[in-house]
Design an enzyme around this catalytic site. Structure first.
Site, mmCIF file in Angstrom:
data_model
loop_
_atom_site.group_PDB
_atom_site.id
_atom_site.type_symbol
_atom_site.label_atom_id
_atom_site.label_comp_id
_atom_site.label_asym_id
_atom_site.label_seq_id
_atom_site.Cartn_x
_atom_site.Cartn_y
_atom_site.Cartn_z
ATOM 1 N N GLU A 172 4.565 -5.139 7.288
ATOM 2 C CA GLU A 172 3.805 -4.048 7.918
ATOM 3 C C GLU A 172 4.222 -3.801 9.358
ATOM 4 O O GLU A 172 4.156 -2.676 9.863
ATOM 5 C CB GLU A 172 2.294 -4.358 7.884
ATOM 6 N N GLU B 291 -0.543 -9.218 -0.648
ATOM 7 C CA GLU B 291 -1.971 -9.488 -0.425
ATOM 8 C C GLU B 291 -2.754 -9.437 -1.735
ATOM 9 O O GLU B 291 -3.660 -10.241 -1.963
ATOM 10 C CB GLU B 291 -2.511 -8.478 0.594
ATOM 11 N N ALA C 279 0.871 -1.170 0.000
ATOM 12 C CA ALA C 279 0.000 0.000 0.000
ATOM 13 C C ALA C 279 0.909 1.221 0.000
ATOM 14 O O ALA C 279 2.057 1.156 0.449
ATOM 15 C CB ALA C 279 -0.888 -0.023 1.238
ATOM 16 N N GLY D 97 0.621 -4.941 1.019
ATOM 17 C CA GLY D 97 -0.553 -4.993 0.148
ATOM 18 C C GLY D 97 -0.255 -5.625 -1.205
ATOM 19 O O GLY D 97 -1.156 -6.171 -1.851
HETATM 20 N N1 CO8 Z 1 4.632 3.211 -0.695
HETATM 21 C C1 CO8 Z 1 5.060 4.366 -1.269
HETATM 22 N N2 CO8 Z 1 6.213 4.483 -1.917
HETATM 23 C C2 CO8 Z 1 7.012 3.394 -1.998
HETATM 24 C C3 CO8 Z 1 6.645 2.164 -1.423
HETATM 25 C C4 CO8 Z 1 5.389 2.092 -0.739
HETATM 26 N N3 CO8 Z 1 4.950 0.944 -0.189
HETATM 27 N N4 CO8 Z 1 7.646 1.275 -1.629
HETATM 28 C C5 CO8 Z 1 8.586 1.930 -2.333
HETATM 29 N N5 CO8 Z 1 8.197 3.203 -2.556
HETATM 30 C C6 CO8 Z 1 8.952 4.257 -3.275
HETATM 31 C C7 CO8 Z 1 10.127 4.770 -2.456
HETATM 32 O O1 CO8 Z 1 9.701 5.731 -1.518
HETATM 33 C C8 CO8 Z 1 11.013 5.345 -3.535
HETATM 34 O O2 CO8 Z 1 10.490 6.587 -3.927
HETATM 35 P P1 CO8 Z 1 11.492 7.879 -4.037
HETATM 36 O O3 CO8 Z 1 12.419 7.516 -5.150
HETATM 37 O O4 CO8 Z 1 10.555 8.985 -4.368
HETATM 38 O O5 CO8 Z 1 12.179 7.983 -2.732
HETATM 39 C C9 CO8 Z 1 10.794 4.380 -4.705
HETATM 40 O O6 CO8 Z 1 9.557 3.722 -4.441
HETATM 41 C C10 CO8 Z 1 11.886 3.333 -4.828
HETATM 42 O O7 CO8 Z 1 11.991 2.656 -3.585
HETATM 43 P P2 CO8 Z 1 13.376 2.475 -2.788
HETATM 44 O O8 CO8 Z 1 14.314 3.577 -3.136
HETATM 45 O O9 CO8 Z 1 13.064 2.246 -1.371
HETATM 46 O O10 CO8 Z 1 13.907 1.137 -3.496
HETATM 47 P P3 CO8 Z 1 14.917 0.070 -2.862
HETATM 48 O O11 CO8 Z 1 15.302 -0.830 -3.986
HETATM 49 O O12 CO8 Z 1 15.992 0.747 -2.100
HETATM 50 O O13 CO8 Z 1 14.045 -0.762 -1.794
HETATM 51 C C11 CO8 Z 1 12.077 -1.947 -1.030
HETATM 52 C C12 CO8 Z 1 12.982 -1.572 -2.243
HETATM 53 C C13 CO8 Z 1 12.833 -2.882 -0.105
HETATM 54 C C14 CO8 Z 1 10.869 -2.672 -1.613
HETATM 55 C C15 CO8 Z 1 11.668 -0.662 -0.273
HETATM 56 O O14 CO8 Z 1 11.169 0.279 -1.210
HETATM 57 C C16 CO8 Z 1 10.616 -0.871 0.771
HETATM 58 O O15 CO8 Z 1 10.905 -1.399 1.818
HETATM 59 N N6 CO8 Z 1 9.346 -0.459 0.489
HETATM 60 C C17 CO8 Z 1 8.257 -0.517 1.431
HETATM 61 C C18 CO8 Z 1 7.772 -1.945 1.587
HETATM 62 C C19 CO8 Z 1 6.666 -2.001 2.622
HETATM 63 O O16 CO8 Z 1 6.856 -1.716 3.784
HETATM 64 N N7 CO8 Z 1 5.473 -2.401 2.169
HETATM 65 C C20 CO8 Z 1 4.334 -2.517 3.026
HETATM 66 C C21 CO8 Z 1 3.532 -1.248 2.998
HETATM 67 S S1 CO8 Z 1 2.207 -1.273 4.154
HETATM 68 C C22 CO8 Z 1 1.022 -2.221 3.479
HETATM 69 O O17 CO8 Z 1 1.072 -2.602 2.339
HETATM 70 C C23 CO8 Z 1 -0.033 -2.664 4.429
HETATM 71 C C24 CO8 Z 1 -1.416 -2.444 4.063
HETATM 72 C C25 CO8 Z 1 -2.307 -2.668 5.255
HETATM 73 C C26 CO8 Z 1 -1.972 -1.946 6.547
HETATM 74 C C27 CO8 Z 1 -1.939 -0.421 6.528
HETATM 75 C C28 CO8 Z 1 -2.416 0.169 7.793
HETATM 76 C C29 CO8 Z 1 -1.983 1.657 7.989
#
Ligand code: CO8
Length: 261
Positions: free
Chosen positions: A135, A115, A67, A112
């Site tokens: 999460e 999911e 998400a 998400g």
């Molecule tokens: N949301 C928004 N932006 C994201 C997300 C995300 N989930 N994941 C990555 N991005 C963005 C980054 O912010 C970055 O943007 P910018 O260049 O503007 O800074 C761009 O995508 C590239 O990402 P990274 O630079 O971080 O890329 P890396 O190769 O270094 O890392 C990862 C890749 C490991 C996948 C890393 O991006 C990461 O950890 N992402 C988040 C993963 C995460 O935590 N997902 C779970 C999200 S929560 C959710 O899905 C739960 C839903 C239900 C509960 C919510 C209740 C509040």
């Protein structure tokens, strides 16, 4: 097909290929993605020429990294409750979509994203795919089915470990654990998924929906109830024109011609 803001959708014969298209944000799932996917899945479901769909992610890195954290960060509990953002995925992409669809996971499927992949009828993964429910690291928990669908798919031990540690599972472990149907080389993922979808699309359409309903019943019922669902659906299919055609075609040693009735 319709133009969407955050996804693309195209028809390849009887298969609809839907692609999450926010690669700069690793295809993170925001409200617009949900609206676009609902529209695309509704169009797929309503179009009699379309028999199976494939959902994948644009770019080389991610199916969907979850998400959209930037969108969720400022939301209050009341916003989550009132918008019912999470329930709408299941109601439209799972419950209202009776035709089969496949998730072709091309990279990160986190939170998400994992999911969403698990809402598909099955997952085909690239050898670069990685699955996780991280999460907990954000102070929350799965909200779109991760704690339930992942546990049903891979069992309590691994699901609990993944939810509590946020660790990612690679494609090989995901296949071994029963989360994905098949792992294919990264570069041939979409082709392989489209080929599998075309195989399904060539099946008698009522039987495809019926098979999907039967298997899904295994997750919602006791064994006895599930067996009853299976028998009843079988009996209904026995009255279909495609059943008569399918059996006649087998006996005549020719391909069946399906009416979809
Ligand atoms: N949301 C928004 N932006 C994201 C997300 C995300 N989930 N994941 C990555 N991005 C963005 C980054 O912010 C970055 O943007 P910018 O260049 O503007 O800074 C761009 O995508 C590239 O990402 P990274 O630079 O971080 O890329 P890396 O190769 O270094 O890392 C990862 C890749 C490991 C996948 C890393 O991006 C990461 O950890 N992402 C988040 C993963 C995460 O935590 N997902 C779970 C999200 S929560 C959710 O899905 C739960 C839903 C239900 C509960 C919510 C209740 C509040």
């Amino acid at each position: 097909m319709a133009d969407y803001e955050t996804i693309t959708a195209e028809q390849r014969g009887a298969v609809t290929l839907i692609t999450l298209n926010r690669p700069q944000a690793l295809n993170a799932l925001n409200s617009q993605v949900l609206e676009d996917l609902i529209a695309a899945f509704t169009a797929f479901e309503a179009d009699d020429s379309q028999r199976c769909a494939v959902l994948t992610g644009a770019g080389d890195k991610a199916f969907a990294a979850g998400a959209d954290i930037k969108e969720m960060a400022d939301k209050a509990a009341a916003d989550f409750f009132l918008e019912d953002f999470f329930a709408r995925w299941t109601s439209h992409l799972v419950k209202a979509t009776r035709k089969p669809w496949i998730a072709a996971v091309n990279g990160f499927a986190l939170g998400g994203g994992c999911e969403l992949a698990m809402m598909a009828d099955f997952i085909i993964a690239s050898d670069k795919a990685r699955f996780g429910q991280p999460e907990i690291k954000l102070g929350v928990a799965p909200g779109m089915g991760g704690s339930q669908r992942l546990t049903r798919a891979i069992g309590k031990a691994k699901a609990m470990e993944m939810c509590l540690t946020g660790r990612m599972m690679d494609a090989e472990e995901a296949e071994r654990s029963g989360l994905v149907a098949r792992v294919v080389p990264h570069d041939s993922l979409v082709d392989e998924a489209l080929k599998t979808a075309a195989t399904i699309a060539a099946m008698p359409p009522m039987a495809a929906i019926a098979n999907k309903e039967m298997v899904n019943a295994a997750f919602e019922t006791t064994l006895d109830q599930g067996l009853m669902v299976e028998r009843r659906i079988f009996q209904i299919l026995a009255a279909s024109e495609d059943k008569a055609e399918g059996m006649a075609a087998f006996i005549d040693k020719r391909e069946g011609k399906w009416k979809g009735r």
